[in-house]
Each structure stands twice: as C-alpha cells, then as structure tokens.
Design a protein around this motif. Sequence first.
Motif, PDB file in Angstrom:
ATOM      1  N   ARG A  13       0.786  -1.076   0.013  1.00  0.00           N
ATOM      2  CA  ARG A  13      -0.118  -0.150  -0.032  1.00  0.00           C
ATOM      3  C   ARG A  13       0.785   1.268  -0.110  1.00  0.00           C
ATOM      4  NH1 ARG A  13      -5.311   0.937  -0.925  1.00  0.00           N
ATOM      5  NH2 ARG A  13      -5.313   2.385   0.889  1.00  0.00           N
ATOM      6  N   ARG A  17       0.709   4.189  -2.750  1.00  0.00           N
ATOM      7  CA  ARG A  17       0.600   5.598  -2.427  1.00  0.00           C
ATOM      8  C   ARG A  17       1.605   6.561  -2.947  1.00  0.00           C
ATOM      9  NH1 ARG A  17      -1.571   9.251   0.882  1.00  0.00           N
ATOM     10  NH2 ARG A  17      -3.144   8.177   1.870  1.00  0.00           N
ATOM     11  N   LEU A  20       1.104   6.780  -6.739  1.00  0.00           N
ATOM     12  CA  LEU A  20      -0.095   7.807  -6.919  1.00  0.00           C
ATOM     13  C   LEU A  20       0.288   9.125  -6.580  1.00  0.00           C
ATOM     14  CD1 LEU A  20      -3.372   5.828  -5.680  1.00  0.00           C
ATOM     15  CD2 LEU A  20      -2.630   5.914  -7.830  1.00  0.00           C
ATOM     16  N   THR A  21       1.015   9.370  -5.723  1.00  0.00           N
ATOM     17  CA  THR A  21       1.736  10.547  -5.583  1.00  0.00           C
ATOM     18  C   THR A  21       2.540  11.312  -6.528  1.00  0.00           C
ATOM     19  OG1 THR A  21       1.617  10.206  -3.250  1.00  0.00           O
ATOM     20  CG2 THR A  21       2.987  11.997  -3.992  1.00  0.00           C
ATOM     21  N   ALA A  24      -0.247  11.365 -10.018  1.00  0.00           N
ATOM     22  CA  ALA A  24      -1.496  12.178 -10.063  1.00  0.00           C
ATOM     23  C   ALA A  24      -1.294  13.377 -10.649  1.00  0.00           C
ATOM     24  CB  ALA A  24      -1.846  12.114  -8.612  1.00  0.00           C
ATOM     25  N   GLN A  47     -10.076  11.534 -12.273  1.00  0.00           N
ATOM     26  CA  GLN A  47     -10.235  10.367 -11.272  1.00  0.00           C
ATOM     27  C   GLN A  47     -10.527   9.006 -12.057  1.00  0.00           C
ATOM     28  OE1 GLN A  47     -10.559  10.892  -7.749  1.00  0.00           O
ATOM     29  NE2 GLN A  47      -9.847   8.829  -8.284  1.00  0.00           N
ATOM     30  N   LEU A  50      -7.152   7.939 -13.365  1.00  0.00           N
ATOM     31  CA  LEU A  50      -6.091   7.397 -12.153  1.00  0.00           C
ATOM     32  C   LEU A  50      -6.405   5.857 -11.948  1.00  0.00           C
ATOM     33  CD1 LEU A  50      -3.554   8.416 -10.638  1.00  0.00           C
ATOM     34  CD2 LEU A  50      -5.209   8.987  -8.863  1.00  0.00           C
ATOM     35  N   ALA A  51      -7.851   5.570 -11.894  1.00  0.00           N
ATOM     36  CA  ALA A  51      -8.432   4.438 -11.533  1.00  0.00           C
ATOM     37  C   ALA A  51      -7.698   3.569 -12.669  1.00  0.00           C
ATOM     38  CB  ALA A  51     -10.039   4.439 -11.367  1.00  0.00           C
ATOM     39  N   VAL A  54      -4.385   2.439 -12.265  1.00  0.00           N
ATOM     40  CA  VAL A  54      -4.149   1.427 -11.191  1.00  0.00           C
ATOM     41  C   VAL A  54      -4.624   0.070 -11.910  1.00  0.00           C
ATOM     42  CG1 VAL A  54      -4.905   0.699  -9.057  1.00  0.00           C
ATOM     43  CG2 VAL A  54      -4.411   2.971  -9.408  1.00  0.00           C
TER      44      VAL A  54
ATOM     45  N   ILE B  65      -5.537  11.098  -5.245  1.00  0.00           N
ATOM     46  CA  ILE B  65      -5.083  10.193  -4.487  1.00  0.00           C
ATOM     47  C   ILE B  65      -5.937   9.662  -3.496  1.00  0.00           C
ATOM     48  CG2 ILE B  65      -2.797   9.745  -3.019  1.00  0.00           C
ATOM     49  CD1 ILE B  65      -1.215  11.686  -4.909  1.00  0.00           C
ATOM     50  N   GLU B  66      -6.365  10.885  -2.707  1.00  0.00           N
ATOM     51  CA  GLU B  66      -7.156  10.173  -1.417  1.00  0.00           C
ATOM     52  C   GLU B  66      -8.446   9.433  -2.010  1.00  0.00           C
ATOM     53  OE1 GLU B  66      -6.101  10.347   1.654  1.00  0.00           O
ATOM     54  OE2 GLU B  66      -4.291  11.418   0.763  1.00  0.00           O
ATOM     55  N   HIS B  67      -9.193   9.714  -2.996  1.00  0.00           N
ATOM     56  CA  HIS B  67      -9.976   9.104  -3.607  1.00  0.00           C
ATOM     57  C   HIS B  67      -9.670   7.782  -4.182  1.00  0.00           C
ATOM     58  CE1 HIS B  67     -13.460   8.083  -6.422  1.00  0.00           C
ATOM     59  NE2 HIS B  67     -14.105   8.843  -5.543  1.00  0.00           N
ATOM     60  N   GLN B  68      -8.780   7.675  -4.674  1.00  0.00           N
ATOM     61  CA  GLN B  68      -8.262   6.510  -5.322  1.00  0.00           C
ATOM     62  C   GLN B  68      -7.989   5.399  -3.942  1.00  0.00           C
ATOM     63  OE1 GLN B  68      -8.263   5.437  -8.297  1.00  0.00           O
ATOM     64  NE2 GLN B  68      -7.758   3.310  -7.605  1.00  0.00           N
ATOM     65  N   LEU B  69      -7.452   5.964  -3.055  1.00  0.00           N
ATOM     66  CA  LEU B  69      -6.855   5.033  -2.152  1.00  0.00           C
ATOM     67  C   LEU B  69      -8.294   4.892  -1.225  1.00  0.00           C
ATOM     68  CD1 LEU B  69      -3.628   6.811  -0.805  1.00  0.00           C
ATOM     69  CD2 LEU B  69      -4.044   4.633  -2.157  1.00  0.00           C
TER      70      LEU B  69
END
Lengths: 191, 313
Positions: A13, A17, A20-21, A24, A47, A50-51, A54, B65-69
């Motif tokens: 995880r 993170r 993604l940081t 994003a 959004q 980004l999804a 992943v 990022i927050e939404h994805q996590l």
Amino acid sequence: MRHLVASARSGDRAAMRALLTAVAPVVARAARRVLGRANPDVEDVAQQALAAFVDRLPTFRGESTVKHFAERIAVYRALTARRDAQVRQRHVMPGGPVDELGVPDIAPAHDVALAGRHRRELLLEALEALSSPQAEALALHFLFDHTIAEIAGMMGTPEETVRSRLRLGKQSLRARILRDPRLTPLREELS
Amino acid sequence: MSARACPDDTLVRARRGELLPEEAGTLEAHLTLCASCRMSAALGRAVGPLPPPDDEDEALARRLIEHQLDAGAPSATVPVVPFPARRRRSPGRSWAVAASLLLMASAASAAYWTVRVKTARRAAAARAAWTPPARPSRTATPPAGATTGPPPLPLAPPTVPARPGPSQSRPVHAPARATQTAAIDPETLLRNANEARQARRADEAARGYRALQARFPSSREAVLSHLSLGNLQLSQGAFSDALAQFQAYLRLRGDGAELAEEALLGEARALAALGRPAEERAVWQSLEARFPRSEYSWRARERLRELERGAGP
C-alpha cells in the motif's frame, strides 16, 4: 520508479501511495490541458484516468516511463470525454450552448493568454474529427511536447507508425482547418 | 535535412527549449522548404508551451490520490486487500470507462424523478430514513472513533423509529413492518443513493442501490438502480459487477425500454474492459441495429472498426 511498480503490484500500500503521488499531478495536468481548466468534468475524468492507471498497472511492460504511461491514459480518457461531449451536443442538445457541456467559451479573445486558450480549444475541436489514434498521437506531440520515440513507447507502437499517424493526422487537420470557418484563427496561424 | 526526413523531434525539442544554436539554424533552413513542418511549428505556437504542474494541479492530484486510496479501503481500520487481488488482472481493454455515461444516466435519472411531486409526508420519511444508525447495532450510540459526516445509507432494511426524536438515544428495536415501509420507500432509497453518488460517496451510493434492489426488487426505482449502480461500478473498475448490473437492467426492462441504449453501452464497455471482444462486438452490433439513430451508434461503429482492426486500447 520501477521498483515502486513492482511493490505496488504485489500489494504494498505504501508503494501504491508513493506511485499515485508521483503520477497524479501528471494525470491532473493532462486532464486539464485537454479538457480546459474550467471544465467541470476535469476531476471526474482525472479520477477515472487514475483508476484506469491502477487497473492497467499489471499490464505495464516498461516500454515508457511510468509517468508517461499514466499521462497517455489520461490523454486518451480526456479526448474520449471530449468526443462524448460533442456527440451529446450534436444529438441531445442540437443548437444548444456549447458551454453547457463544459467546453470552454470560445468567444473572441481579449488578451494573449485567452487567445492562446482559444486557439488551443479550436485545435482540440479539430482533433475530434480525426481517428482516435491520430488524435491521440497529435495531442501527445503538440499539446504535451512528446517526441516520436516517447509516443511510440506510450502507445506501444513502432515509431514509424507514430510518424505515419502524425503525418496523416496533420493532413486531415489541415484540410479541416482550411474548410471550417470556425477555425479561421487557426488558419491565420498556419498561413 | 530534407523535406522527406522531417525533424518532428527537433521541433519538439525547440518547444521544450532544448535546441542547440546550430540545430536551430538547420531547423530554420528546413522550415523554408517544408510546408508540413511549417504547419507543425505553427500548431506548436498555437497551443502554446506546456506549463509545469501548478498549484491547482497539485490540489487536484491530492484529491485524486485520496479518492483512489479510499476506493480500495473503505475504512482505515479495515485490513486492506492487496492491490492485485481487488483489481482485474487480465490485460483487458479498460479504456472505455464512462465519464459521460455516468453524467447522462445521472441527468436522465434526475430529470425523471424530479418531475414527481414530493409530498410532505415523504419528505419527512426521507429525513427519518437518514436519522438511524446504518449499522445493525442495537443502540444508536456511535461506535468509538466514529467520525462526523453524512450518515451512510442503510445496508439492509433498517430498524428505524417511526419518527426522529428522543427515541434515537435509546436502544432501537425492530419496529412493525408497516412502520418500516412508511419510513423507507423505493423513491427515497433511490434519491438518497443518487445524492451519495453525486457527492462522490461511492461506497455509500453502492450500498444504497443494493439495499433498494434487495428491499424492493420489482419496483421501477430498483430496476433503474441497476443502471446507476452499473455506471458507478464501471467508473470504479468493477467491470464484472457492472456487467451484471447492466444485464439485469436489460433483462428486467427489455431491450426496448427507456435507457436501454445506455444499458447496452455500459454492457459493451464492461465487456471491453473485461477483454471479451466477441461478446462486446455482439453488443455493439445490437446497439447499432436496434438504435440506429442513437447518439451512441457513432461510438458503436467506431468501436466495431477498432475491433475489426484488432486495435485500440
């Protein structure tokens, strides 16, 4: 960055993170560049991009950088969202105001910055008439300043294919710009 | 440097400001000979330089990022499912997620339901529906560590008092069935779920749609919720679940029903994401044949061409 991908793939995880940081901001910028800064769909599209990043991470083969991988996904998503908005505009609200769909106002420009946005918006509108691969290649090349080798890595295609898409795309774009009166400012730019 | 070997990358590097002086001279010479490159240079000028990520990009990125996590971890106290286990692993084509579809379904749903007159009684029932705890806890006391914020939708037919008030502070027991029906109706459940979705509380919205489908499976609202939940799941990458929702909508309403085009579109996109091209092709063909004047027929034709070429993400 590659080690983050491997760790994220294995369920780490913290690595996810960190990944993604890193990507994003690139995704956010790509969505805003293609859709327009004031477009209300920007956040949704970013959004989803980004999804999708992943989701597609297991398929990442390292043909490009991770950021380019994410950027390409975001550009594709944003271009698709623009096409969808135009389709709705034509079929759902024929003759309706364009800005209802979040497309930035293209009224006459009053200053240099606005003129730049105006021309960029017109170019993006012109791209919508092209095939998806051509539009994507042109967007990555002109909006995001990527070289042919970079685009080839991002799209997973040979460089010659990218070169061909750019060439054919520019031909189509030029023809469209020359015949569409709404694109007059671009025509003046090209002349 | 001839016109046949156009220096596309040199133009890019010029826009990036990376060109050496001697390269700039060579490029200028080429531009006098090559109309295609002059057009490239003009297009580059037209769109302007690519700015570096700014503060707004960074702020948006933080929200993303927050939404994805959060999407993968409903609660910080809940063990996190490893990433590969909660994501589709097959290299299917997941490019066609429906930003616009979600918007359209939302708009259509909202337009349909907002025309209905809401009585004061139903408004009161709606408020009552939000007051009880969502968890099947026997008390209304929030659990330790509970955070403030909008209450979640009930996961199942809730145990609610007939009206809000002091009863919230004492143990809540299952009331008479008639009371439940008065407090929670399909329209309220659908409206609450839609509001949660619009407020980007995706998990809560999904729970609401499922509760509606479980509680009132034959209601029009429950049938419509299959489309809403399918779109939501599609946007979250839960493609198999989304596919089941779209197919349920079509099964319950039939191909000629309102919003059948949207359901077919969702079904095709879910199949594309799942990497099932034969089934995807059949759905696109069905959409094009049954709704030739649909706004999606253009999309169907384009995608069918891509499938024929075996191209496209």
